[in-house]
Write an enzyme that holds these catalytic residues in place. Structure first.
Site, PDB file in Angstrom:
ATOM      1  N   GLU A 185      -8.244  12.858  20.090  1.00  0.00           N
ATOM      2  CA  GLU A 185      -7.883  13.878  19.238  1.00  0.00           C
ATOM      3  C   GLU A 185      -9.144  14.820  18.863  1.00  0.00           C
ATOM      4  OE1 GLU A 185      -5.537  12.344  15.633  1.00  0.00           O
ATOM      5  OE2 GLU A 185      -6.940  12.985  14.556  1.00  0.00           O
ATOM      6  N   ALA A 212      -8.924   0.905   5.712  1.00  0.00           N
ATOM      7  CA  ALA A 212      -9.675   0.251   6.551  1.00  0.00           C
ATOM      8  C   ALA A 212     -10.919  -0.201   5.744  1.00  0.00           C
ATOM      9  CB  ALA A 212      -9.926   0.971   7.795  1.00  0.00           C
ATOM     10  N   ASN A 266       2.320  -2.559  -4.385  1.00  0.00           N
ATOM     11  CA  ASN A 266       1.129  -2.046  -4.458  1.00  0.00           C
ATOM     12  C   ASN A 266       0.385  -2.599  -5.589  1.00  0.00           C
ATOM     13  OD1 ASN A 266      -0.135   0.640  -3.372  1.00  0.00           O
ATOM     14  ND2 ASN A 266      -0.847   0.540  -5.573  1.00  0.00           N
ATOM     15  N   HIS A 277      -7.312   6.764  21.024  1.00  0.00           N
ATOM     16  CA  HIS A 277      -6.533   8.102  20.552  1.00  0.00           C
ATOM     17  C   HIS A 277      -7.370   9.183  19.965  1.00  0.00           C
ATOM     18  CE1 HIS A 277      -3.884   9.873  17.915  1.00  0.00           C
ATOM     19  NE2 HIS A 277      -2.907   9.887  18.765  1.00  0.00           N
ATOM     20  N   ASN A 278      -7.922   8.549  18.798  1.00  0.00           N
ATOM     21  CA  ASN A 278      -8.369   9.339  17.719  1.00  0.00           C
ATOM     22  C   ASN A 278      -9.465  10.122  18.545  1.00  0.00           C
ATOM     23  OD1 ASN A 278      -6.651   8.248  15.896  1.00  0.00           O
ATOM     24  ND2 ASN A 278      -8.011   8.220  14.434  1.00  0.00           N
ATOM     25  N   HIS A 332     -40.237  -0.937  35.907  1.00  0.00           N
ATOM     26  CA  HIS A 332     -39.230  -1.303  35.748  1.00  0.00           C
ATOM     27  C   HIS A 332     -38.228  -1.564  37.025  1.00  0.00           C
ATOM     28  CE1 HIS A 332     -39.323  -0.822  31.448  1.00  0.00           C
ATOM     29  NE2 HIS A 332     -39.831   0.301  31.604  1.00  0.00           N
ATOM     30  N   SER A 339       0.015   6.488  14.686  1.00  0.00           N
ATOM     31  CA  SER A 339      -0.555   7.799  14.490  1.00  0.00           C
ATOM     32  C   SER A 339       0.494   8.804  14.201  1.00  0.00           C
ATOM     33  CB  SER A 339      -1.028   8.102  15.964  1.00  0.00           C
ATOM     34  OG  SER A 339      -1.445   9.422  16.003  1.00  0.00           O
ATOM     35  N   GLY A 340       0.351   9.756  13.657  1.00  0.00           N
ATOM     36  CA  GLY A 340       1.356  10.671  13.592  1.00  0.00           C
ATOM     37  C   GLY A 340       1.424  11.419  12.213  1.00  0.00           C
ATOM     38  N   MET A 381       1.060   7.167   3.624  1.00  0.00           N
ATOM     39  CA  MET A 381       1.381   6.684   4.861  1.00  0.00           C
ATOM     40  C   MET A 381       2.305   5.573   4.790  1.00  0.00           C
ATOM     41  SD  MET A 381       0.458   8.178   7.744  1.00  0.00           S
ATOM     42  CE  MET A 381       0.562   7.039   9.269  1.00  0.00           C
ATOM     43  N   GLY A 423       0.986  -1.244   0.225  1.00  0.00           N
ATOM     44  CA  GLY A 423       0.011   0.130   0.002  1.00  0.00           C
ATOM     45  C   GLY A 423       0.797   0.895  -0.194  1.00  0.00           C
ATOM     46  N   LYS A 476      -6.090   2.643  19.635  1.00  0.00           N
ATOM     47  CA  LYS A 476      -5.757   3.868  18.624  1.00  0.00           C
ATOM     48  C   LYS A 476      -7.286   4.625  18.264  1.00  0.00           C
ATOM     49  CE  LYS A 476      -4.013   6.062  15.193  1.00  0.00           C
ATOM     50  NZ  LYS A 476      -5.046   6.857  14.064  1.00  0.00           N
TER      51      LYS A 476
HETATM   52  C1  6PG Z   1      -3.412  10.162  13.365  1.00  0.00           C
HETATM   53  C2  6PG Z   1      -4.866  10.492  13.002  1.00  0.00           C
HETATM   54  C3  6PG Z   1      -4.994   9.882  11.750  1.00  0.00           C
HETATM   55  C4  6PG Z   1      -5.828  10.767  10.975  1.00  0.00           C
HETATM   56  C5  6PG Z   1      -7.360  10.402  11.379  1.00  0.00           C
HETATM   57  C6  6PG Z   1      -8.286  11.577  11.023  1.00  0.00           C
HETATM   58  O1  6PG Z   1      -3.453   9.416  14.795  1.00  0.00           O
HETATM   59  O2  6PG Z   1      -2.276  10.025  12.758  1.00  0.00           O
HETATM   60  O3  6PG Z   1      -5.703  10.258  13.865  1.00  0.00           O
HETATM   61  O4  6PG Z   1      -5.410   8.529  12.217  1.00  0.00           O
HETATM   62  O5  6PG Z   1      -5.484  12.082  11.125  1.00  0.00           O
HETATM   63  O6  6PG Z   1      -7.928   9.452  10.451  1.00  0.00           O
HETATM   64  O7  6PG Z   1      -9.470  11.305  11.313  1.00  0.00           O
HETATM   65  P1  6PG Z   1     -10.774  12.165  10.800  1.00  0.00           P
HETATM   66  O8  6PG Z   1     -10.654  12.520   9.506  1.00  0.00           O
HETATM   67  O9  6PG Z   1     -11.923  11.477  11.290  1.00  0.00           O
HETATM   68  O10 6PG Z   1     -10.555  13.599  11.414  1.00  0.00           O
END
Ligand code: 6PG
Length: 497
Positions: free
Chosen positions: A205, A91, A42, A201-202, A466, A143-144, A23, A19, A198
């Site tokens: 975010e 995904a 790919n 984490h998001n 209930h 992530s990053g 990334m 892929g 993760k």
């Molecule tokens: C990360 C980000 C990454 C991406 C999200 C954005 O950890 O590098 O979270 O995964 O930026 O997919 O998500 P949205 O499009 O839902 O804001």
């Protein structure tokens, strides 16, 4: 293995990557830069994906030892066994389709690593499926963004435990290093736990971004600060307890000018997109029966932001004052700082509480302190206070909630007055700040020994039998009242979902 076979195996690539979107390319370059032999593949589809491998190998990867393959069988054959194949594809079904193509080409013990933002339930299923065929599967959050993939990401692997010792040297070498030198990558746990972590984490975010957005809006609308002033303020906050990647880039974004010399931010449509991990966080928190209000608010606000026409229409009907008040700039900026800090902490407290509940429910044995440590570098939510969070969860008496740890109890005590003032001020001045308010209300609920749920239970029992528990009886004993005198004694079930 015979010596010749061993030699042959050693000459093959250490890892394969499938892929070559941004990334994938960057991760491959990062691995090669760390001295690993990397093969990439790919799929080749006429049109958009034609020539992707060639372009990469002849272009960005030209000065490296990365080998490109356009045929999946030769790609797999190029890898040393047990093979390690990292999949960086979209995904969902593309991962399953790719796995079906790979399975016939693999040998027992080979390892598939999914580095996309997969749903953890898909990863649960893929671990089981791969293991049933004698392979191993690692679902790893990465992530990053592009920069992290190239120079050091936060990597959250989970799944087939025995794969960890095999993939650890590679994954830790390409991970970001925290300030104390620790790689931001460690084993999370079994099944889909890496992707679950993760996902949270998001979710965090999302909440961080919404909260920063509200802080920006308050300064713009309440205090009439211009972009340069706000950039200076965010840059200063980035030297204090709010030091974090998202605060840092906010300062840069505020200063950024378009080609015509005007601020680009002011020209960006206020309709936020989302790819689903925030929504999944909230759905899973609901499934686990855990409050995750700040993240939920952030997700709903993104949805709401998209309803631009409706908001415009509503604004013509209600002429709210919004901007008339005059406030002391310095004091209010300080209050916004404390409110942002407190609200962010609350959102992290909620996120970690969901992780703990998932760990208990699924038997994952998650180490919250280690997860906080992994998020200190590389990832989008990296921030200074994750050190304090890691310390709080490492205490011998793990706090029942992050905000109740000794350190954060003191911190919240210090910022509560400013937090309250900001929510009150903005509410009175008719400026929306749903995430700050949600966080503050969570804190109030958390610290309320009693909530009005007694009335909810009475209502449920009144209209639907209930049942309810009583304060003068042990927990788990359920009662029903004949509220109207003609309801009868038949109870509905007292099960909970
Ligand atoms: C990360 C980000 C990454 C991406 C999200 C954005 O950890 O590098 O979270 O995964 O930026 O997919 O998500 P949205 O499009 O839902 O804001």
């Amino acid at each position: 293995m015979s010596t010749m076979k061993k030699k042959e195996n050693e000459s093959r690539a250490d890892i394969g990557l499938i892929g070559l979107a941004v990334m994938g390319e960057n991760l491959a370059l990062n691995m090669a830069g760390k001295g690993w032999k990397v093969s990439v593949y790919n799929r080749t589809v006429k049109g958009v994906e034609e020539g992707v491998v060639e372009r990469f190998v002849e272009g960005r990867a030209k000065e490296t030892t990365i080998q490109g393959h356009t045929d999946i069988a030769s790609f797999v054959a190029s890898l040393a066994t047990p093979r390690k194949i990292m999949m960086m594809v979209r995904a969902g079904s593309p991962v399953d389709e790719l796995m079906e193509q790979l399975f016939p080409l693999l040998d027992a013990g080979d390892i598939l690593i999914d580095g996309g933002n997969s749903n953890y339930e898909d990863t649960n299923r893929r671990v089981t499926l791969s293991e049933s065929k004698g392979f191993r599967f690692v679902g790893s959050g990465v992530s990053g963004g592009e920069e992290g993939a190239l120079n050091g990401a936060s990597i959250m692997p989970g799944g087939s435990q025995s794969a960890w010792s095999e993939v650890k040297p590679i994954l830790q070498s390409i991970a970001a290093k925290a300030e104390d030198g620790t790689p931001c990558c460690d084993w999370i746990g079994p099944a889909g736990s890496g992707h679950f972590v993760k996902m949270i984490h998001n979710g965090i975010e999302y909440a961080d971004m919404q909260l920063i957005g509200e802080a920006y809006w308050l300064m713009k609308k309440l205090l009439k600060l211009d972009n340069e002033d706000m950039a200076d303020i965010f840059a200063r906050w980035n030297t204090l307890k709010l030091r974090s990647y998202l605060v840092e880039i906010t300062a840069n974004i505020l200063r950024h000018k378009d080609g015509d010399g005007n601020y680009l931010l002011d020209k960006i449509l206020d309709a936020a997109g989302q790819k689903g991990t925030g929504k999944w966080s909230v759905i899973n928190a609901m499934e686990l029966g855990m409050p995750l209000g700040v993240i939920a608010t952030a997700v709903f606000e993104r949805s709401f932001s998209g309803q631009t026409e409706l908001r415009k229409e509503a604004a013509t009907k209600f002429d709210l004052k919004r901007t008339e008040a005059v406030h002391d700039q310095t004091d209010t900026v300080n209050d916004i700082y404390t409110a942002l800090y407190a609200s962010k902490l609350t959102s992290y407290a909620q996120g970690f509480a969901v992780l703990q509940k998932a760990s208990d429910t699924f038997g994952w044995n998650l180490n919250l302190s280690s997860i906080a440590r992994m998020w200190r570098g590389g990832c989008i939510i990296r921030s200074a206070f994750l050190n304090d969070i890691a310390t709080a969860f490492a205490a011998p008496q793990k706090p029942g909630n992050l905000l109740l740890s000794d350190y954060f109890e003191e911190e919240i005590r210090g910022v509560l007055p400013g937090w309250k003032r900001v929510v009150t001020l903005a509410t009175a001045d008719e400026i929306p700040l749903p995430a700050f308010a949600s966080a503050l209300n969570y804190f109030y609920s958390l610290t309320s020994p009693k909530l009005p749920a007694n009335l909810i239970q009475a209502q449920r029992d009144y209209f639907g039998a209930h049942t309810f528990e009583r304060i003068d009886q042990p927990r788990g004993v359920f009662f029903h009242e004949n509220w109207t005198g003609h309801g009868g004694d038949t109870k509905s079930g007292s099960y909970n979902v």
